[in-house]
Design an enzyme around this catalytic site. Sequence first.
Site, PDB file in Angstrom:
ATOM      1  N   ASN A   1       0.903  -1.278  -0.091  1.00  0.00           N
ATOM      2  CA  ASN A   1       0.192  -0.094  -0.141  1.00  0.00           C
ATOM      3  C   ASN A   1       0.845   1.200   0.092  1.00  0.00           C
ATOM      4  O   ASN A   1       1.413   1.712   1.034  1.00  0.00           O
ATOM      5  CB  ASN A   1      -0.868   0.097   1.318  1.00  0.00           C
ATOM      6  CG  ASN A   1      -1.699   1.205   1.395  1.00  0.00           C
ATOM      7  OD1 ASN A   1      -1.796   2.049   0.442  1.00  0.00           O
ATOM      8  ND2 ASN A   1      -2.286   1.303   2.726  1.00  0.00           N
TER       9      ASN A   1
ATOM     10  N   LYS B   1       0.080   4.343  -0.464  1.00  0.00           N
ATOM     11  CA  LYS B   1      -0.608   5.415   0.278  1.00  0.00           C
ATOM     12  C   LYS B   1      -0.352   6.663  -1.012  1.00  0.00           C
ATOM     13  O   LYS B   1      -0.299   6.509  -2.186  1.00  0.00           O
ATOM     14  CB  LYS B   1      -0.187   5.658   1.454  1.00  0.00           C
ATOM     15  CG  LYS B   1      -0.413   4.434   2.325  1.00  0.00           C
ATOM     16  CD  LYS B   1      -0.032   4.659   3.818  1.00  0.00           C
ATOM     17  CE  LYS B   1      -0.069   3.354   4.569  1.00  0.00           C
ATOM     18  NZ  LYS B   1      -0.118   3.761   5.997  1.00  0.00           N
TER      19      LYS B   1
ATOM     20  N   HIS C   1      -9.582   1.351   4.892  1.00  0.00           N
ATOM     21  CA  HIS C   1      -8.477   1.515   5.500  1.00  0.00           C
ATOM     22  C   HIS C   1      -8.691   2.542   6.650  1.00  0.00           C
ATOM     23  O   HIS C   1      -9.511   3.660   6.434  1.00  0.00           O
ATOM     24  CB  HIS C   1      -7.399   2.129   4.506  1.00  0.00           C
ATOM     25  CG  HIS C   1      -6.074   2.039   4.997  1.00  0.00           C
ATOM     26  ND1 HIS C   1      -5.464   2.954   6.069  1.00  0.00           N
ATOM     27  CD2 HIS C   1      -4.863   1.181   4.901  1.00  0.00           C
ATOM     28  CE1 HIS C   1      -4.335   2.579   6.304  1.00  0.00           C
ATOM     29  NE2 HIS C   1      -3.979   1.509   5.577  1.00  0.00           N
TER      30      HIS C   1
ATOM     31  N   GLU D   1      -6.982   4.958   7.564  1.00  0.00           N
ATOM     32  CA  GLU D   1      -6.608   6.272   7.182  1.00  0.00           C
ATOM     33  C   GLU D   1      -7.955   6.969   6.380  1.00  0.00           C
ATOM     34  O   GLU D   1      -8.043   8.174   6.297  1.00  0.00           O
ATOM     35  CB  GLU D   1      -5.598   6.416   6.379  1.00  0.00           C
ATOM     36  CG  GLU D   1      -4.294   6.273   7.322  1.00  0.00           C
ATOM     37  CD  GLU D   1      -3.031   5.693   6.517  1.00  0.00           C
ATOM     38  OE1 GLU D   1      -3.118   5.499   5.431  1.00  0.00           O
ATOM     39  OE2 GLU D   1      -1.924   5.145   7.324  1.00  0.00           O
TER      40      GLU D   1
ATOM     41  N   GLU E   1      -5.976  -4.577  10.960  1.00  0.00           N
ATOM     42  CA  GLU E   1      -5.024  -3.702  11.112  1.00  0.00           C
ATOM     43  C   GLU E   1      -5.192  -2.858  12.361  1.00  0.00           C
ATOM     44  O   GLU E   1      -5.933  -1.992  12.212  1.00  0.00           O
ATOM     45  CB  GLU E   1      -4.929  -2.656   9.902  1.00  0.00           C
ATOM     46  CG  GLU E   1      -4.620  -3.246   8.483  1.00  0.00           C
ATOM     47  CD  GLU E   1      -3.950  -2.350   7.468  1.00  0.00           C
ATOM     48  OE1 GLU E   1      -2.539  -2.389   7.433  1.00  0.00           O
ATOM     49  OE2 GLU E   1      -4.277  -1.145   7.344  1.00  0.00           O
TER      50      GLU E   1
ATOM     51  N   GLY F   1       2.018   2.550  10.598  1.00  0.00           N
ATOM     52  CA  GLY F   1       2.832   3.693  10.324  1.00  0.00           C
ATOM     53  C   GLY F   1       3.849   4.069  11.646  1.00  0.00           C
ATOM     54  O   GLY F   1       3.919   5.088  11.736  1.00  0.00           O
TER      55      GLY F   1
ATOM     56  N   SER G   1       2.966  -1.839  10.542  1.00  0.00           N
ATOM     57  CA  SER G   1       4.427  -1.911  10.667  1.00  0.00           C
ATOM     58  C   SER G   1       4.960  -2.928  10.601  1.00  0.00           C
ATOM     59  O   SER G   1       5.900  -3.690  11.108  1.00  0.00           O
ATOM     60  CB  SER G   1       4.718  -1.494  12.206  1.00  0.00           C
ATOM     61  OG  SER G   1       4.410   0.065  12.412  1.00  0.00           O
TER      62      SER G   1
HETATM   63  P1  PGA Z   1       2.453   0.491   7.739  1.00  0.00           P
HETATM   64  O1  PGA Z   1       0.904   0.848   7.021  1.00  0.00           O
HETATM   65  O2  PGA Z   1       3.037  -0.803   7.244  1.00  0.00           O
HETATM   66  O3  PGA Z   1       3.375   1.757   7.130  1.00  0.00           O
HETATM   67  O4  PGA Z   1       2.268   0.545   9.247  1.00  0.00           O
HETATM   68  C1  PGA Z   1       0.186  -0.343   6.843  1.00  0.00           C
HETATM   69  C2  PGA Z   1      -0.967   0.045   6.109  1.00  0.00           C
HETATM   70  O5  PGA Z   1      -1.298   1.091   6.288  1.00  0.00           O
HETATM   71  O6  PGA Z   1      -1.745  -0.646   5.300  1.00  0.00           O
END
Ligand code: PGA
Length: 267
Positions: free
Chosen positions: A22, A24, A111, A113, A181, A187, A227
């Site tokens: 992903n 983003k 997601h 976000e 998640e 992140g 992460s």
């Molecule tokens: P990350 O993001 O691996 O940077 O924690 C995962 C995601 O947002 O799907």
Amino acid sequence: MRICGIDLWKFCSISMYHIIANWKMELDFKESLTLTKKILQGLKKNRKNDNIETILCPSFTDLEEVGKILKKSKVELGAQDMFWKEEGAFTGEVSAKVLKELGVKYVIIGHSERRKLGEKDKEVRKKVEMALKASITPIVCIGETLEERENGLREEVLFRQTRAIFKNLKLGNKKIILAYEPVWAIGTGHAAKPKDSCEAEELIQKILDEYIPEKKQKQITIIYGGSITSKNISGFIEKGKMLGGLVGGSSLNAKNFLSIINKISKK
Ligand code: PGA
């Protein structure tokens, strides 16, 4: 068939792991193309990864060109979101039909976000239905925030989000990838523990038992996100009962992303 809470049929019949990048809004057009090429070059060198479905999810604007590079490879194209209406006056939205035209096979839905920006369970559900209708496999994200976790609400949140996706859902013969998640792990560099993902998997499984007939449950794959690195991915697969990962930060560098894939090759 169930032994110790584990659905053996499910584990026997699914042999594929899904590793999803992903990206983003982190890369510009050129960077997306360069990273795609580097990932493909790296995958060519590793011939043991045919048990892994690799999926790249660039920005909408980069889908077409990334798709062209992926065309002759086994790597699939994914989008980061889509709208739940077929077509019409919806300024700024992107339809499943347009994604299909670009060769998109997977789409991330719900997601955290996007949920943070106001997306609700109801919209997530409508997007899932539209993706299934368009034969695009939804990668649906669920997970609790830190506050919810600290207030002992993890179970309730996972139950609410999972039920919103699956209650009375007409799955047909389509697949769904469900990404656990935990929001506090995204992140932050602080991944969950395999024990957390194992507990979440068991909980999600219980909810699925309520809403999805057993013979259809093999169409649902549960993966972990938050992460992920090459150092922790094995734990989620081996101890955490996960069948893959949704990778953000570690997918922005070809070497890091490839080492995650290499860790689970032929597991
Ligand atoms: P990350 O993001 O691996 O940077 O924690 C995962 C995601 O947002 O799907």
